[in-house]
Every structure is written in C-alpha cells, then in structure tokens.
Design an enzyme around this catalytic site. Structure first.
Site, PDB file in Angstrom:
ATOM      1  N   GLY A 188       0.781  -1.226   0.000  1.00  0.00           N
ATOM      2  CA  GLY A 188       0.000   0.000   0.000  1.00  0.00           C
ATOM      3  C   GLY A 188       0.813   1.276   0.000  1.00  0.00           C
ATOM      4  O   GLY A 188       0.315   2.341  -0.383  1.00  0.00           O
ATOM      5  N   ASP A 189       2.067   1.199   0.435  1.00  0.00           N
ATOM      6  CA  ASP A 189       2.973   2.359   0.402  1.00  0.00           C
ATOM      7  C   ASP A 189       4.382   1.832   0.152  1.00  0.00           C
ATOM      8  O   ASP A 189       5.294   2.034   0.961  1.00  0.00           O
ATOM      9  CB  ASP A 189       2.899   3.145   1.710  1.00  0.00           C
ATOM     10  N   ALA A 190       4.547   1.169  -0.984  1.00  0.00           N
ATOM     11  CA  ALA A 190       5.766   0.421  -1.283  1.00  0.00           C
ATOM     12  C   ALA A 190       6.877   1.325  -1.799  1.00  0.00           C
ATOM     13  O   ALA A 190       7.424   1.131  -2.885  1.00  0.00           O
ATOM     14  CB  ALA A 190       5.463  -0.692  -2.285  1.00  0.00           C
TER      15      ALA A 190
END
Length: 272
Positions: A188-190
């Site tokens: 999701g926030d790679a």
C-alpha cells in the site's frame, strides 16, 4: 537526538538505561520515537490519526504471523490523549539510504520480498484497499483541497487536482476489471523508505509502515516501487535494469505501463 524526559505519557516506561529518542522521518504527521537500544519504535497519533494507528496495529499484528520480515506489535495504548503503537525494529537501513549501485544490488531481494507478500492468499486477508476505496479517498482529498503538490510529478503540479481525478475516473471500469483478475495483498505504500536492507549483504531484511496494507491490484505497489526508486538511479540504464529485474523476479512477462501510470497518478491524490 533529544531524549524524552518530558515525553507524552502514552509512551511506555523503560528500564533504567533506556529512553525514547525523538526521530523525524515519516510523512503522516505522527510523532515517532526510537528506543535508545534500537530494538523498537513507538508511533503516537491524536484525533483522526489515532483511528488510523489502530488500523495499522491490526495490520502489523496480522502480517507478523507470516514471517515475511515485518514488525511485531510490542505494546498498544489508547486513551484521551491519543494512541501509541510500539513495534519491533527491523534490522538494516532504509533502501532509500542506498546509492544507485547499492540499490540495484539489493533490488532483486526487494522485489522478492514484495512478491512474497503478493503471493499470500487473499482469502486470508481481512483488509482491503481496492480501487473503489482509493478513488473514493482521492475524491475526498480533492474535494477538501488537501492534495499536496509536492507529491505530484512536476508536470502535474499546475494542473487542477479535480482534472487529474477526472482522467482517472474515466478509466474506472477498465481498471476494476484488471483488479478483479489480479488482486493480491499489497503493501500500500511500497516506497524505498519502507524496505529495510542489510548494508553489508545488500539483501532486503523486511518491510515497515504497514498502515495501508490490503487487497488491491498488484500494480498499485509496483508503480510506487519503480517511481520512488527512480530518485536513486544514476541514469536510464539503471532505471531500465531495475524495471526488467522487477518483472523478471515476479514472473510477470508483459509489464503493463498504462496500469503503472494509472496507479502512479492515483496515489498522490489519496494523501491528505
């Protein structure tokens, strides 16, 4: 770094010889502290942030059972002051601290780490961050005038955010169909600060900042990985090598650049 003799009361008391040290990284606005022995981090949130921190706690607890190199919850406190989440530290340095040559060496193990996450059974995951959810979040952020222009690529910073959102909304049905076929458990926030790397071996040791973990199109992660790592490459040769390596490691034979562009365009509109 300053100690926290007058730290917020939600921070757990520590044995003699240890203390909480304030750190300054992170985009969320939360207060983050590192335990002086380096073994744990504490994140404090207030107001709406406390609810988001509770959601992050549940995700950290859930993912830790799979032993993919993610943190474990060590303590959780919530009250009128807000909430405090204490998690174990993951060894290594953020991938964002590496230079281009080092990151390229670490890149296959970073790709393998995200691939292991994507390979988990989505039926076991109680969290979702699918396209409908993220488009709704983007619509809310845009309506509140809360889009941070610093998160946008330079060529979009003079464009009205509502117009950017319209372009994405026009692709909704196509992207939803793709998501149906290729839904996985996403970080999701790679971004590179959220992948930890052993500086000696240049192998990825794990992933942190899991507040957005949930089921979604895998390209939501891949777009952020490629775009954020792009700040580290010394030139187009390294960028192309990383692109090729990522899809080879993940076993994806036909990279879809339009899907990459779509999710790269959506992400900046969902923060705020």
């Amino acid at each position: 770094m300053p100690s926290t003799a007058n730290a917020p009361s939600l921070l757990p008391a520590l044995p003699l010889g240890r203390e909480w040290l304030a750190v300054s990284h992170g985009e969320s606005g939360d207060s983050v502290y590192r335990r002086s022995d380096g073994g744990a981090f504490a994140k404090l949130s207030q107001g709406r942030g406390a609810s988001a921190l509770e959601a992050e706690r549940r995700r950290v607890e859930w993912l830790s059972r799979f032993k993919l190199g993610s943190p474990e919850v060590l303590d959780w406190r919530a009250g009128e002051e807000g909430a405090c989440l204490v998690t174990s530290a993951i060894a290594g340095v953020p991938a964002s601290d590496l230079d281009g040559d080092q990151l390229l060496q670490a890149w296959p193990s970073i790709a393998a780490r995200i691939g292991a996450l994507h390979a988990l059974a989505i039926e076991d995951c109680p969290f979702e961050r699918g396209l409908s959810t993220m488009l709704a979040r983007a619509a809310d952020v845009v309506a509140r005038g809360a889009v941070n222009p610093d998160f946008l690529p330079p060529e979009q910073r003079e464009v009205v955010p509502a117009d950017l959102l319209l372009v994405l909304e026009a692709q909704r049905e196509q992207r939803l169909a793709e998501e149906m076929r290729d839904r996985v458990i996403c970080h999701g926030d790679a971004c590179m600060p959220n992948f930890m790397v052993d500086p000696a071996t240049l192998r990825c040791t794990g992933m942190i900042d899991l507040g957005r973990l949930g089921t979604a199109d895998r390209y939501a992660d891949l777009a952020l990985m490629l775009a954020n790592a792009g700040e580290s490459w010394s030139g187009p040769e390294q960028a192309e090598a990383a692109f090729t390596s990522l899809f080879e490691v993940l076993g994806l034979q036909r990279p879809d650049r339009q899907r990459l562009d779509f999710y790269l365009g959506l992400d900046p509109l969902t923060w705020g």
